[in-house]
Design an enzyme around this catalytic site. Structure first.
Site, short mmCIF file in Angstrom:
data_model
loop_
_atom_site.label_atom_id
_atom_site.label_comp_id
_atom_site.label_asym_id
_atom_site.label_seq_id
_atom_site.Cartn_x
_atom_site.Cartn_y
_atom_site.Cartn_z
N ASN A 1 -104.75 0.82 -0.16
CA ASN A 1 -106.21 0.70 -0.57
C ASN A 1 -106.70 2.16 -0.33
O ASN A 1 -106.63 2.70 0.50
CB ASN A 1 -106.71 0.08 0.26
CG ASN A 1 -106.44 -1.67 0.17
OD1 ASN A 1 -106.21 -1.95 -1.14
ND2 ASN A 1 -106.24 -2.36 1.01
N ARG B 1 -109.78 3.67 -0.07
CA ARG B 1 -111.18 3.42 0.28
C ARG B 1 -111.36 3.08 1.88
O ARG B 1 -110.16 3.01 2.52
CB ARG B 1 -111.76 2.29 -0.47
CG ARG B 1 -110.82 0.98 -0.29
CD ARG B 1 -111.72 -0.13 -0.76
NE ARG B 1 -110.92 -1.39 -1.02
CZ ARG B 1 -110.61 -2.11 0.33
NH1 ARG B 1 -110.76 -1.84 1.45
NH2 ARG B 1 -109.77 -3.27 -0.01
#
Ligand code: ADP
Length: 446
Positions: free
Chosen positions: A289, A291
């Site tokens: 991911n 983020r």
């Protein structure tokens, strides 16, 4: 450093980012839909812009409107939070084209990791161990069957564009494979507009352990330990803890170094999470991911590092604040996701919060975007807050968690608090003996 940051999100994460900006002396811009005019993130921001009607596609996911909000307010950077546009490579690209900094990785890295097949291939080429599976997309049932027979059942059909546990189907036998393929494909098409799928070995009793990383985009990268997110329902995390009860210091260092070396090679920029399944002492990469994660506060609790501050600093071009040997782990932290949902059925429970009394005291943190009298709109994710508890040991953390949960009062709506109040007295949880299936089995008990 930036003068003004626009936060392209809502709820607790919008507030979380605002707090970091305020500490850095950066002005903040909130954006909101008409359904969120009374939201806390709007009230606490320096400026706010209404960007459209309630539907996320018309507001929080609408790139032209967000761009207009940046131009009206003169924001020089955008923090996307998590969800919404945080992993949208095109959004990052468009911002950069307008000389607005996207607080996150390069659009190229977002794109590579956003496609799970490419992400797996990239991870493998960087020396990260991956889950055994098909080499790329699976296009026919015959091909799927051949791969599944070679690997052995059960297998998992997964959407390459997948997210939020959608487009994922288990097949225990050749008989189930055709249906699993068709269902995963149609779910993926409906959710992501892309029906490409691949196959992985279905691990029977893994834990979900993820590594937090930070890179400066110039070849320096560090890891901030792991989070154990094995307590899940429908492949969605409910509670996270750090460190993982299943890892020792040597195993942590080994996987941490593997991941940070890979991020150095990739010249990764900003915060990222590399997710693994962990079974019988082995790690298997499932996805990355690109983020900030919902569960980032447990890492903040045990490292003392403000992850959002670090994201903003890196995006402004500063070097990493910490070298690997300056990162130390202290104590234990657990996060409970407080959702506006029934604690057994998980049916959403929007509505007005008539009473709100969050817990306090040493080692207790509540990140939330709601307040007493607030009306939770029915249009968005049901996460309304997070309770994060820190203690010197896992045992102290557990004692504090029990105490904090007993103080937490939310009236007017249903929440997941009763589930956590049950969990803290379950021996398997208390002893850290659970895998990714444990919660589902627990919930099925009468
Ligand atoms: P998403 O992006 O939809 O969240 P992930 O690939 O991150 O999908 O997987 C989510 C969860 O699904 C994992 O945490 C794990 O519980 C389960 N899962 C994924 N891959 C496998 C696998 N190969 N075997 C068993 N469980 C898996």
């Amino acid at each position: 450093m930036f003068d003004k940051v626009l936060i392209a999100n809502r709820g607790e994460i919008a507030l979380r980012v605002q707090r970091a900006c305020k500490e850095l002396g950066i002005a903040t811009v909130a954006v909101h839909s008409t359904a969120d005019a009374d939201a806390m993130h709007v009230r606490l921001a320096d400026e706010s812009v209404c960007i459209g009607p309630p539907a996320a596609s018309e507001s929080y996911l609408n790139i032209p409107r967000l761009l207009a909000a940046c131009e009206i307010t003169g924001a020089d950077a955008v923090h996307p939070g998590y969800g919404f546009l945080s992993e949208n490579a095109r959004f990052a690209e468009i911002l950069e084209e307008h000389q607005i900094t996207f607080i996150g990785p390069t659009s190229e890295h977002i794109r590579i990791m956003g496609d799970k097949i490419t992400a797996k291939e990239t991870a493998k080429s960087l020396g990260i161990p991956v889950v055994p599976g098909s080499a790329g997309e699976v296009t026919s049932e015959t091909q799927a069957l051949k791969i599944a027979k070679e690997m052995g059942f059960p297998v998992l059909v997964k959407a390459t564009a997948g997210g939020g546990g959608r487009g994922m189907k288990v097949a225990h036998s050749a008989l189930e494979l055709g249906l699993a393929l068709a269902t995963a494909r149609s779910e993926a098409k409906a959710a992501f507009g892309n029906d490409a799928v691949y196959i992985e070995k279905y691990l029977p009793k893994p834990r979900h352990i993820e590594i937090q990383v930070f890179g400066d985009g110039k070849g320096n990268a560090i890891y901030l330990g792991e989070r154990d997110c094995s307590l899940q329902r429908r492949h969605q995390k409910i509670l996270e803890e750090a460190p993982s009860p299943a890892l020792n210091a040597a195993a942590r260092k080994k996987i941490g170094e593997t991941v940070s070396t890979a991020m150095q090679t990739l010249k990764y920029r900003g915060a990222g999470t590399v997710e693994f399944l962990f079974e019988d002492g082995e790690f298997y990469f499932i996805e990355m991911n690109t983020r900030l994660q919902v569960e980032h506060p447990v890492t903040e609790a045990i490292t003392g590092i403000d992850l959002v501050l670090e994201q903003i600093r890196i995006a402004s071009g500063a070097p990493l604040t910490y070298k690997q040997d300056q990162v130390t782990f202290s104590g234990h932290a657990i996060e409970c996701r407080i959702n506006a949902e029934n604690a057994r059925t998980f049916r959403p429970s929007p509505g007005q919060i008539t009473y709100w009394h969050p817990p306090g005291g040493l080692g207790v943190r509540v990140d939330s975007g709601v307040y007493q009298g607030y009306r939770i709109p029915p249009y968005y994710d049901s996460l309304i807050g997070k309770l994060i508890v820190h203690g010197k040991t896992r045992n102290e953390c557990m004692m504090r968690l029990r105490r904090a949960l007993s103080e937490f009062v939310i009236d007017g709506i249903e929440t997941t608090i009763p589930l956590f109040q049950d969990l803290v007295s379950q021996p398997d949880f208390v002893n850290g003996m659970y895998d990714i299936h444990w919660l589902e089995k627990y919930l099925q008990k009468p």
